[in-house]
Design a protein around this motif. Structure first.
Motif, PDB file in Angstrom:
ATOM      1  N   ARG A  81      16.334  28.693   6.412  1.00 16.23           N
ATOM      2  CA  ARG A  81      17.564  28.581   7.623  1.00 16.23           C
ATOM      3  C   ARG A  81      18.836  28.750   6.593  1.00 16.23           C
ATOM      4  NH1 ARG A  81      13.541  26.426  10.966  1.00 16.23           N
ATOM      5  NH2 ARG A  81      13.128  27.158  13.152  1.00 16.23           N
ATOM      6  N   HIS A 129       4.640  21.430   9.857  1.00 18.05           N
ATOM      7  CA  HIS A 129       5.634  22.470  10.504  1.00 18.05           C
ATOM      8  C   HIS A 129       4.559  23.965   9.767  1.00 18.05           C
ATOM      9  CE1 HIS A 129       8.861  20.959  13.224  1.00 18.05           C
ATOM     10  NE2 HIS A 129       9.530  20.897  12.119  1.00 18.05           N
ATOM     11  N   GLU A 173       4.266  25.666  17.711  1.00 18.63           N
ATOM     12  CA  GLU A 173       5.987  25.729  17.204  1.00 18.63           C
ATOM     13  C   GLU A 173       7.009  26.701  17.579  1.00 18.63           C
ATOM     14  OE1 GLU A 173       7.352  24.056  14.771  1.00 18.63           O
ATOM     15  OE2 GLU A 173       5.769  23.088  13.874  1.00 18.63           O
ATOM     16  N   LYS A 174       8.094  26.414  17.800  1.00 23.91           N
ATOM     17  CA  LYS A 174       9.190  27.577  18.322  1.00 23.91           C
ATOM     18  C   LYS A 174       9.732  28.432  17.934  1.00 23.91           C
ATOM     19  CE  LYS A 174      10.243  23.610  21.731  1.00 23.91           C
ATOM     20  NZ  LYS A 174      10.568  22.568  22.231  1.00 23.91           N
ATOM     21  N   ILE A 177      14.443  30.524  17.042  1.00 26.41           N
ATOM     22  CA  ILE A 177      15.108  29.805  17.742  1.00 26.41           C
ATOM     23  C   ILE A 177      15.240  28.548  17.693  1.00 26.41           C
ATOM     24  CG2 ILE A 177      14.156  31.869  19.604  1.00 26.41           C
ATOM     25  CD1 ILE A 177      12.602  29.722  20.837  1.00 26.41           C
ATOM     26  N   ASP A 178      14.723  27.901  17.025  1.00 25.47           N
ATOM     27  CA  ASP A 178      14.867  25.825  17.050  1.00 25.47           C
ATOM     28  C   ASP A 178      15.273  25.695  15.947  1.00 25.47           C
ATOM     29  OD1 ASP A 178      14.652  23.369  17.529  1.00 25.47           O
ATOM     30  OD2 ASP A 178      12.352  23.080  18.349  1.00 25.47           O
ATOM     31  N   PRO A 179      16.610  24.912  15.436  1.00 29.56           N
ATOM     32  CA  PRO A 179      16.667  25.088  14.411  1.00 29.56           C
ATOM     33  C   PRO A 179      15.423  23.812  13.613  1.00 29.56           C
ATOM     34  CG  PRO A 179      17.975  23.759  16.103  1.00 29.56           C
ATOM     35  CD  PRO A 179      16.901  24.443  16.240  1.00 29.56           C
ATOM     36  N   SER A 181      12.261  23.401  14.047  1.00 28.66           N
ATOM     37  CA  SER A 181      10.588  23.872  13.712  1.00 28.66           C
ATOM     38  C   SER A 181      10.339  24.625  13.054  1.00 28.66           C
ATOM     39  CB  SER A 181      10.431  25.084  15.793  1.00 28.66           C
ATOM     40  OG  SER A 181      10.013  24.266  16.619  1.00 28.66           O
ATOM     41  N   ASN A 218       7.097  11.021  18.456  1.00 27.91           N
ATOM     42  CA  ASN A 218       6.787  12.798  18.497  1.00 27.91           C
ATOM     43  C   ASN A 218       6.105  12.456  17.722  1.00 27.91           C
ATOM     44  OD1 ASN A 218       9.862  13.161  18.739  1.00 27.91           O
ATOM     45  ND2 ASN A 218      10.079  12.473  17.507  1.00 27.91           N
TER      46      ASN A 218
END
Length: 229
Positions: A81, A129, A173-174, A177-179, A181, A218
């Motif tokens: 990212r 992930h 996973e998302k 949009i999810d930092p 994921s 988690n």
């Protein structure tokens, strides 16, 4: 004045996950990566290494801790990212860390060997992930003989699929949009036995379980050090 300006610079780049201490003042998020026990364990198992590849460097918290350790000459942090890369480079500049480099790349699509060989690879919070984690382990085996890994895994009671000969479960996973994921919509969590088999398949036959936490909030997770046998 400097503190106010620094606070503004951190806030401009927020929100943050990682907490940083600069001259006795804390900035950023809540996660204290600098004092993460997993970094301490890493150097207990790989005490004399000089070059490190970090996979999934997030905002650079672990990278900075690794780079500051005595004897470490170079750390390359790979992160998918751009916003995280920007944050990490900002912190690197603020803290004056000159032996770290951050590379923006999707680990699912790159060849790690383009950056050469390393004394060790550290992979904390990334493997679970990935939709095909064995591909990354194969690549890691081509750049180092020492792997330090923290990842979630599937318990036998949760097994719902077998992929490439490995038992485990598919996790939703998302995406981008999810930092926190993965980059894909699904990931594969192998069982602990399947993870061991995965590592052994790619020559990491000397596996030491440092901590196995089946009750992590988690999901079950394991910390291990693996060496080419």
């Amino acid at each position: 004045m400097f503190r106010n300006k620094l606070k503004d610079e951190f806030e401009k780049r927020g929100p943050w996950v990682t907490k940083y201490n600069v001259n006795g003042k804390t900035y950023g998020g809540n996660y204290d990566a600098q004092n993460d026990k997993r970094i301490e364990w890493f150097f207990q198992y790989f005490p004399k290494i000089k070059t490190i590849m970090e996979l999934g460097s997030l905002e650079g918290g672990h990278t900075v801790a690794l780079a500051k350790h005595p004897g470490v000459e170079k750390v390359i942090g790979i992160e998918g990212r751009k916003s995280n890369i920007d944050k990490a480079r900002f912190v690197q500049q603020v803290l004056g860390v000159d032996n770290a480099e951050f590379i923006e790349a999707n680990i699912e699509k790159i060849n790690l060997s383009q950056w050469g060989q390393f004394d060790a690879v550290i992979c904390v919070g990334l493997l679970y992930h990935l939709p095909t984690p064995w591909n990354l382990i194969e690549q890691i085996s081509q750049v180092t003989g020492n792997l330090y890994l923290w990842t979630h895994y599937a318990t036998e009671s949760k097994v719902s699929i077998e992929v490439n000969g490995y038992r485990g479960l598919m996790y939703e996973e998302k995406g981008m949009i999810d930092p926190l994921s993965g980059m894909s919509q699904q990931s594969f969590w192998p069982t602990l036995d399947a993870l061991r088999a995965m590592l052994s398949r790619y020559s990491f036959g000397n596996i030491q379980i440092i901590e196995d936490d089946p009750y992590h909030q988690n999901g079950p997770c394991v910390t291990l050090a693996a060496k080419v046998k």
